[in-house]
Structures are given as C-alpha cells and as structure tokens.
Motif scaffolding. Sequence first.
Motif, PDB file in Angstrom:
ATOM      1  N   PHE A 132     -25.517 -23.552  80.466  1.00  0.00           N
ATOM      2  CA  PHE A 132     -24.853 -22.783  79.412  1.00  0.00           C
ATOM      3  C   PHE A 132     -25.351 -23.218  78.031  1.00  0.00           C
ATOM      4  N   LEU A 133     -25.475 -24.523  77.845  1.00  0.00           N
ATOM      5  CA  LEU A 133     -25.940 -25.044  76.557  1.00  0.00           C
ATOM      6  C   LEU A 133     -27.388 -24.639  76.293  1.00  0.00           C
ATOM      7  N   ASN A 134     -28.196 -24.613  77.338  1.00  0.00           N
ATOM      8  CA  ASN A 134     -29.586 -24.161  77.169  1.00  0.00           C
ATOM      9  C   ASN A 134     -29.640 -22.691  76.763  1.00  0.00           C
ATOM     10  N   HIS A 135     -28.723 -21.888  77.299  1.00  0.00           N
ATOM     11  CA  HIS A 135     -28.657 -20.481  76.902  1.00  0.00           C
ATOM     12  C   HIS A 135     -28.335 -20.363  75.414  1.00  0.00           C
ATOM     13  N   ILE A 136     -27.377 -21.149  74.957  1.00  0.00           N
ATOM     14  CA  ILE A 136     -26.990 -21.104  73.541  1.00  0.00           C
ATOM     15  C   ILE A 136     -28.150 -21.553  72.661  1.00  0.00           C
ATOM     16  N   ARG A 137     -28.790 -22.648  73.045  1.00  0.00           N
ATOM     17  CA  ARG A 137     -29.919 -23.155  72.250  1.00  0.00           C
ATOM     18  C   ARG A 137     -31.070 -22.150  72.226  1.00  0.00           C
ATOM     19  N   LYS A 138     -31.309 -21.492  73.354  1.00  0.00           N
ATOM     20  CA  LYS A 138     -32.388 -20.500  73.403  1.00  0.00           C
ATOM     21  C   LYS A 138     -32.070 -19.320  72.488  1.00  0.00           C
ATOM     22  N   GLY A 139     -30.824 -18.917  72.461  1.00  0.00           N
ATOM     23  CA  GLY A 139     -30.431 -17.837  71.566  1.00  0.00           C
ATOM     24  C   GLY A 139     -30.658 -18.204  70.111  1.00  0.00           C
ATOM     25  N   LEU A 140     -30.294 -19.430  69.737  1.00  0.00           N
ATOM     26  CA  LEU A 140     -30.521 -19.904  68.368  1.00  0.00           C
ATOM     27  C   LEU A 140     -32.012 -19.969  68.058  1.00  0.00           C
ATOM     28  N   GLU A 141     -32.774 -20.440  69.020  1.00  0.00           N
ATOM     29  CA  GLU A 141     -34.220 -20.562  68.815  1.00  0.00           C
ATOM     30  C   GLU A 141     -34.866 -19.201  68.556  1.00  0.00           C
ATOM     31  N   LEU A 142     -34.521 -18.219  69.377  1.00  0.00           N
ATOM     32  CA  LEU A 142     -35.105 -16.889  69.206  1.00  0.00           C
ATOM     33  C   LEU A 142     -34.642 -16.244  67.900  1.00  0.00           C
ATOM     34  N   ALA A 143     -33.386 -16.470  67.535  1.00  0.00           N
ATOM     35  CA  ALA A 143     -32.877 -15.909  66.284  1.00  0.00           C
ATOM     36  C   ALA A 143     -33.522 -16.573  65.072  1.00  0.00           C
ATOM     37  N   GLN A 144     -33.853 -17.851  65.193  1.00  0.00           N
ATOM     38  CA  GLN A 144     -34.554 -18.538  64.105  1.00  0.00           C
ATOM     39  C   GLN A 144     -35.972 -18.000  63.940  1.00  0.00           C
ATOM     40  N   GLN A 145     -36.580 -17.630  65.041  1.00  0.00           N
ATOM     41  CA  GLN A 145     -37.948 -17.114  64.992  1.00  0.00           C
ATOM     42  C   GLN A 145     -37.998 -15.668  64.496  1.00  0.00           C
ATOM     43  N   GLN A 195     -16.165 -16.650  71.929  1.00  0.00           N
ATOM     44  CA  GLN A 195     -15.682 -17.532  70.865  1.00  0.00           C
ATOM     45  C   GLN A 195     -16.129 -18.969  71.085  1.00  0.00           C
ATOM     46  N   SER A 196     -16.011 -19.437  72.320  1.00  0.00           N
ATOM     47  CA  SER A 196     -16.378 -20.826  72.589  1.00  0.00           C
ATOM     48  C   SER A 196     -17.881 -21.036  72.434  1.00  0.00           C
ATOM     49  N   TYR A 197     -18.679 -20.084  72.882  1.00  0.00           N
ATOM     50  CA  TYR A 197     -20.130 -20.182  72.701  1.00  0.00           C
ATOM     51  C   TYR A 197     -20.481 -20.162  71.210  1.00  0.00           C
ATOM     52  N   TYR A 198     -19.808 -19.293  70.471  1.00  0.00           N
ATOM     53  CA  TYR A 198     -20.076 -19.187  69.034  1.00  0.00           C
ATOM     54  C   TYR A 198     -19.769 -20.510  68.334  1.00  0.00           C
ATOM     55  N   SER A 231     -35.009  -3.350  69.934  1.00  0.00           N
ATOM     56  CA  SER A 231     -35.333  -4.145  71.122  1.00  0.00           C
ATOM     57  C   SER A 231     -34.136  -5.011  71.485  1.00  0.00           C
ATOM     58  N   ILE A 232     -34.052  -5.356  72.764  1.00  0.00           N
ATOM     59  CA  ILE A 232     -32.934  -6.162  73.261  1.00  0.00           C
ATOM     60  C   ILE A 232     -33.487  -7.308  74.099  1.00  0.00           C
ATOM     61  N   THR A 233     -33.001  -8.507  73.827  1.00  0.00           N
ATOM     62  CA  THR A 233     -33.332  -9.683  74.630  1.00  0.00           C
ATOM     63  C   THR A 233     -32.040 -10.253  75.186  1.00  0.00           C
ATOM     64  N   VAL A 234     -31.978 -10.415  76.502  1.00  0.00           N
ATOM     65  CA  VAL A 234     -30.789 -10.960  77.152  1.00  0.00           C
ATOM     66  C   VAL A 234     -31.113 -12.353  77.672  1.00  0.00           C
ATOM     67  N   ILE A 235     -30.284 -13.311  77.305  1.00  0.00           N
ATOM     68  CA  ILE A 235     -30.453 -14.691  77.762  1.00  0.00           C
ATOM     69  C   ILE A 235     -29.375 -14.978  78.796  1.00  0.00           C
ATOM     70  N   GLY A 236     -29.817 -15.325  79.998  1.00  0.00           N
ATOM     71  CA  GLY A 236     -28.877 -15.595  81.079  1.00  0.00           C
ATOM     72  C   GLY A 236     -29.596 -16.191  82.265  1.00  0.00           C
ATOM     73  N   PHE A 237     -28.997 -16.041  83.432  1.00  0.00           N
ATOM     74  CA  PHE A 237     -29.579 -16.594  84.649  1.00  0.00           C
ATOM     75  C   PHE A 237     -30.743 -15.727  85.128  1.00  0.00           C
ATOM     76  N   GLU A 238     -31.746 -16.391  85.659  1.00  0.00           N
ATOM     77  CA  GLU A 238     -32.950 -15.701  86.115  1.00  0.00           C
ATOM     78  C   GLU A 238     -32.642 -14.715  87.243  1.00  0.00           C
ATOM     79  N   PHE A 239     -31.710 -15.059  88.121  1.00  0.00           N
ATOM     80  CA  PHE A 239     -31.441 -14.178  89.258  1.00  0.00           C
ATOM     81  C   PHE A 239     -30.793 -12.859  88.830  1.00  0.00           C
ATOM     82  N   LYS A 240     -30.371 -12.765  87.564  1.00  0.00           N
ATOM     83  CA  LYS A 240     -29.795 -11.519  87.064  1.00  0.00           C
ATOM     84  C   LYS A 240     -30.816 -10.642  86.336  1.00  0.00           C
ATOM     85  N   ARG A 241     -32.063 -11.093  86.270  1.00  0.00           N
ATOM     86  CA  ARG A 241     -33.084 -10.337  85.546  1.00  0.00           C
ATOM     87  C   ARG A 241     -33.222  -8.915  86.102  1.00  0.00           C
TER      88      ARG A 241
END
Length: 237
Positions: A119-132, A156-159, A211-221
């Motif tokens: 879950f934390l990696n998902h949040i960090r990845k979202g921040l990383e992509l938004a920073q870029q 709310q908790s993720y935010y 464009s839309i980027t979804v960050i989540g589990f690979e098995f849901k791709r």
Amino acid sequence: MRFSRSNPHSALPLYKEHSKSTSTFRSSKQLLIIGLFYIILILFIINLFNFLLFHKPESSSITNLDYSFILPNPSHSDLKDLIIVAGHAIYLSNRLDEVEQDDNWILESFQKGGHVKTFLNHIRKGLELAQQNTKALLVFSGGQTRPAAGPMSEAQSYYAIAQKLDLFSAEKDSHLVIDRMTTEEYARDSYENLLFSICRFTEVTGHHPQSITVIGFEFKRKRFLDLHRAAIKFPLD
C-alpha cells in the motif's frame, strides 16, 4: 286465496300498463343521450391526439439559469492527466513512523503480514508520477469500507500518509504535489475506483482527462484495461 270487496287489502296490486307511445319516447331519449356521449368522447379523443401530435412545448427558462452559485469553479483547469491510487485498507494513526505496522491499519486477514508495504509503495508511486508530471491530478480513491474506522475512508487515510510523505520529500528539494492531490471517497470496488475518479477529476478541472494511470495490484491490470476501461469506452493510447 279468495278475494272480496270487503277485504280490499287481500287483493293483489294492480299495475297500470304503459302505453306503447310512452315506451317508444323513452327509448328514443336514451338513444339520443348515448349518441351525444359517444360524439363528445370521439371529439375529446381527436382533440387530445392533435394536441399530443402538434403541440411543441416552449423551451423552459430553467436551461438559462446560472448554476455558478451552486457549483464551484474548477480549481485546476490546467491539469490534463489523471493518476489514480486505488485504496485497499484504512490507516488510523497520525504518526508516519508507525505507518508500516499492521496494528495501525484496519486489515482483512489475508492483508496482514506484508500488504501494508505494498500500500505504501502505491502511495509513493503516485507521488513520484505526480512529481514528474506537473499537469497531472493525483486522486486517492476508496470509500468508507471498514465499519470499525467510522467515517474514515480509504482515500482519506491514503491522502494523510501521502501528505506527510510529500512534506518529507520537500526537504530534499522535490516538487510538492499537495496542491494537485485530492480524494474520491465513494468507490467500493475497482470499477468504481476508475469511474468515480474520472468524475472527481472532471469536478476539479472542468474537463475529462486526456490520459489515465492506475496504480494498484498487477493482477488487476487486465481487469482495468479490458473490462473497466472498455465499459466506459475510454480509448487506449
């Protein structure tokens, strides 16, 4: 039974026979009333049909109303891309140093012992992509899925975690994305994560994402690409 003049009450009542002309008059009157009724009914149906066929309602003045006093102006009309981080659990603590501990999360049994780091990696990845991408809106999506969390939602908790992580990274001269972060707090599954986040993006920016980027589990791709995306008819790259 015997009848006599001395006992008139024992006699059967006598009925006066109506004349033939009187019966004919009443029958003609009844036919006239019935005929008038059907004529009125036919005229009513014809008029109703003409009204429905040719009447064009005037354009309502409600279409010219100004709704600006109800709907706020989009705050980020310059943003074009949508980044979605789909929530899966709820973090209850306010301390960043405890964020990796399962006890501070409301988890399903299968999520314990490793999912929190994901879950934390998902949040960090979202921040990383938004920073870029400075033209991207980062949306944390997830509703109030845990009764034990009360009104706290996954989004709310993720935010809250992302806000602390972004402030921490700002000390390293990273680009702040707090102003381009928001929540979507109604989704209950992955389809609603996608659909409701698009609605939230439109609410914030005033237009649909390019464009839309979804960050989540690979098995849901495959689920997101082949089912959910196709269901809302959002084009591929």
